[in-house]
Design a protein around this motif. Structure first.
Motif, PDB file in Angstrom:
ATOM      1  N   GLY A  34      -5.364 -24.053  45.301  1.00  0.00           N
ATOM      2  CA  GLY A  34      -6.398 -23.132  45.779  1.00  0.00           C
ATOM      3  C   GLY A  34      -5.894 -22.252  46.917  1.00  0.00           C
ATOM      4  O   GLY A  34      -6.140 -21.044  46.941  1.00  0.00           O
ATOM      5  N   ALA A  35      -5.188 -22.852  47.872  1.00  0.00           N
ATOM      6  CA  ALA A  35      -4.659 -22.087  49.005  1.00  0.00           C
ATOM      7  C   ALA A  35      -3.638 -21.062  48.525  1.00  0.00           C
ATOM      8  O   ALA A  35      -3.602 -19.930  49.023  1.00  0.00           O
ATOM      9  CB  ALA A  35      -4.036 -23.027  50.030  1.00  0.00           C
ATOM     10  N   LEU A  36      -2.831 -21.428  47.547  1.00  0.00           N
ATOM     11  CA  LEU A  36      -1.837 -20.498  47.014  1.00  0.00           C
ATOM     12  C   LEU A  36      -2.518 -19.278  46.380  1.00  0.00           C
ATOM     13  O   LEU A  36      -2.095 -18.142  46.587  1.00  0.00           O
ATOM     14  CB  LEU A  36      -0.939 -21.208  45.999  1.00  0.00           C
ATOM     15  N   GLN A  37      -3.589 -19.519  45.633  1.00  0.00           N
ATOM     16  CA  GLN A  37      -4.308 -18.403  45.006  1.00  0.00           C
ATOM     17  C   GLN A  37      -4.896 -17.467  46.057  1.00  0.00           C
ATOM     18  O   GLN A  37      -4.787 -16.246  45.941  1.00  0.00           O
ATOM     19  CB  GLN A  37      -5.419 -18.923  44.099  1.00  0.00           C
ATOM     20  N   ALA A  39      -4.010 -17.166  49.285  1.00  0.00           N
ATOM     21  CA  ALA A  39      -2.929 -16.536  50.056  1.00  0.00           C
ATOM     22  C   ALA A  39      -2.308 -15.385  49.263  1.00  0.00           C
ATOM     23  O   ALA A  39      -2.041 -14.312  49.812  1.00  0.00           O
ATOM     24  CB  ALA A  39      -1.870 -17.566  50.422  1.00  0.00           C
ATOM     25  N   THR A  40      -2.097 -15.581  47.965  1.00  0.00           N
ATOM     26  CA  THR A  40      -1.503 -14.539  47.128  1.00  0.00           C
ATOM     27  C   THR A  40      -2.440 -13.339  47.016  1.00  0.00           C
ATOM     28  O   THR A  40      -2.000 -12.194  47.086  1.00  0.00           O
ATOM     29  CB  THR A  40      -1.149 -15.102  45.739  1.00  0.00           C
ATOM     30  N   ALA A  41      -3.741 -13.603  46.875  1.00  0.00           N
ATOM     31  CA  ALA A  41      -4.707 -12.502  46.789  1.00  0.00           C
ATOM     32  C   ALA A  41      -4.743 -11.700  48.089  1.00  0.00           C
ATOM     33  O   ALA A  41      -4.885 -10.485  48.066  1.00  0.00           O
ATOM     34  CB  ALA A  41      -6.099 -13.044  46.464  1.00  0.00           C
ATOM     35  N   ARG A  42      -4.587 -12.372  49.211  1.00  0.00           N
ATOM     36  CA  ARG A  42      -4.672 -11.692  50.504  1.00  0.00           C
ATOM     37  C   ARG A  42      -3.343 -11.090  50.972  1.00  0.00           C
ATOM     38  O   ARG A  42      -3.338 -10.125  51.726  1.00  0.00           O
ATOM     39  CB  ARG A  42      -5.154 -12.666  51.575  1.00  0.00           C
ATOM     40  N   CYS A  43      -2.235 -11.688  50.560  1.00  0.00           N
ATOM     41  CA  CYS A  43      -0.932 -11.285  51.111  1.00  0.00           C
ATOM     42  C   CYS A  43       0.039 -10.742  50.074  1.00  0.00           C
ATOM     43  O   CYS A  43       1.186 -10.422  50.406  1.00  0.00           O
ATOM     44  CB  CYS A  43      -0.278 -12.474  51.826  1.00  0.00           C
ATOM     45  N   GLY A 132     -12.647 -31.940  51.794  1.00  0.00           N
ATOM     46  CA  GLY A 132     -13.686 -31.482  50.865  1.00  0.00           C
ATOM     47  C   GLY A 132     -14.203 -30.102  51.232  1.00  0.00           C
ATOM     48  O   GLY A 132     -14.442 -29.263  50.359  1.00  0.00           O
ATOM     49  N   GLU A 133     -14.367 -29.853  52.529  1.00  0.00           N
ATOM     50  CA  GLU A 133     -14.825 -28.545  52.997  1.00  0.00           C
ATOM     51  C   GLU A 133     -13.765 -27.473  52.727  1.00  0.00           C
ATOM     52  O   GLU A 133     -14.098 -26.333  52.394  1.00  0.00           O
ATOM     53  CB  GLU A 133     -15.129 -28.589  54.490  1.00  0.00           C
ATOM     54  N   ARG A 134     -12.505 -27.831  52.869  1.00  0.00           N
ATOM     55  CA  ARG A 134     -11.410 -26.896  52.577  1.00  0.00           C
ATOM     56  C   ARG A 134     -11.432 -26.505  51.101  1.00  0.00           C
ATOM     57  O   ARG A 134     -11.307 -25.333  50.757  1.00  0.00           O
ATOM     58  CB  ARG A 134     -10.055 -27.503  52.941  1.00  0.00           C
ATOM     59  N   GLU A 141     -13.934 -18.662  48.249  1.00  0.00           N
ATOM     60  CA  GLU A 141     -13.089 -17.496  48.528  1.00  0.00           C
ATOM     61  C   GLU A 141     -12.479 -16.943  47.247  1.00  0.00           C
ATOM     62  O   GLU A 141     -12.427 -15.726  47.043  1.00  0.00           O
ATOM     63  CB  GLU A 141     -11.995 -17.890  49.528  1.00  0.00           C
ATOM     64  N   ARG A 142     -12.036 -17.823  46.361  1.00  0.00           N
ATOM     65  CA  ARG A 142     -11.469 -17.376  45.079  1.00  0.00           C
ATOM     66  C   ARG A 142     -12.525 -16.645  44.261  1.00  0.00           C
ATOM     67  O   ARG A 142     -12.240 -15.619  43.638  1.00  0.00           O
ATOM     68  CB  ARG A 142     -10.884 -18.559  44.296  1.00  0.00           C
ATOM     69  N   THR A 143     -13.749 -17.151  44.258  1.00  0.00           N
ATOM     70  CA  THR A 143     -14.843 -16.500  43.539  1.00  0.00           C
ATOM     71  C   THR A 143     -15.113 -15.121  44.121  1.00  0.00           C
ATOM     72  O   THR A 143     -15.257 -14.143  43.390  1.00  0.00           O
ATOM     73  CB  THR A 143     -16.119 -17.371  43.595  1.00  0.00           C
ATOM     74  N   ALA A 144     -15.152 -15.023  45.451  1.00  0.00           N
ATOM     75  CA  ALA A 144     -15.407 -13.732  46.105  1.00  0.00           C
ATOM     76  C   ALA A 144     -14.267 -12.751  45.830  1.00  0.00           C
ATOM     77  O   ALA A 144     -14.515 -11.568  45.568  1.00  0.00           O
ATOM     78  CB  ALA A 144     -15.586 -13.938  47.605  1.00  0.00           C
TER      79      ALA A 144
END
Length: 157
Positions: A34-37, A39-43, A132-134, A141-144
């Motif tokens: 999830g973080a990779l997706q 980060a890639t979308a933002r950077c 869980g919150e992360r 964030e991925r949905t947005a």
């Protein structure tokens, strides 16, 4: 004036493939994926893995599976790790101003923050959130991001 360079750094994870693979594929946990997706979308292409064993790793560099947590390193070893990572970031990007989006745990942040070059900032999108919150934040964030991407495509016609 050029746009601010954003660099995404994604912390490695314990869950890994059983065989060598590019760093962007080796780690299989939901938090890493999830973080990779995000980060890639933002950077864009400026995303790398923060590996406890290997330091800063481009997504396409092959790694063998390993077992090492930054928490298993001494404080002095974590300081050296942070210095090596920051030195490599400065060498790779050679810019006076950058924003690091760090999707990693506190030990990674603590090793990097004191070594930030002047003009660079560090943003922790997941600061203060439990696992869980992360995961929930990353899913939202991925949905947005996906909705924003669809809106941009529709606007382009």
């Amino acid at each position: 004036m050029s746009a601010l360079l954003r660099i995404g750094l994604v912390g490695c994870g314990k869950a890994k493939l059983a065989h060598a693979a590019p760093a962007g594929e080796l780690y299989t946990g939901g938090l890493f994926r999830g973080a990779l997706q995000v980060a890639t979308a933002r950077c864009g292409p400026n995303v790398m893995v923060l590996s406890a064993k290997h330091g800063l790793v481009p997504l396409d560099v092959c790694l063998e599976p390993y077992e090492l947590s930054l928490l298993r390193l001494s404080r002095a070893e974590r300081e050296v790790w942070g210095e090596l990572v920051m030195n490599e970031l400065e060498w790779r990007f050679e810019v006076p101003v950058a924003e690091l989006l760090v999707f990693a745990g506190v030990p990674y942040i603590d090793a990097l923050r004191p070594r930030l070059p002047e003009g660079w900032s560090l943003v922790e999108p997941l600061a203060g959130l439990q696992i869980g919150e992360r995961l929930a934040w990353l899913a939202q964030e991925r949905t947005a991001l996906a909705a924003g991407s669809r809106a941009e495509e529709a606007a382009r016609g």
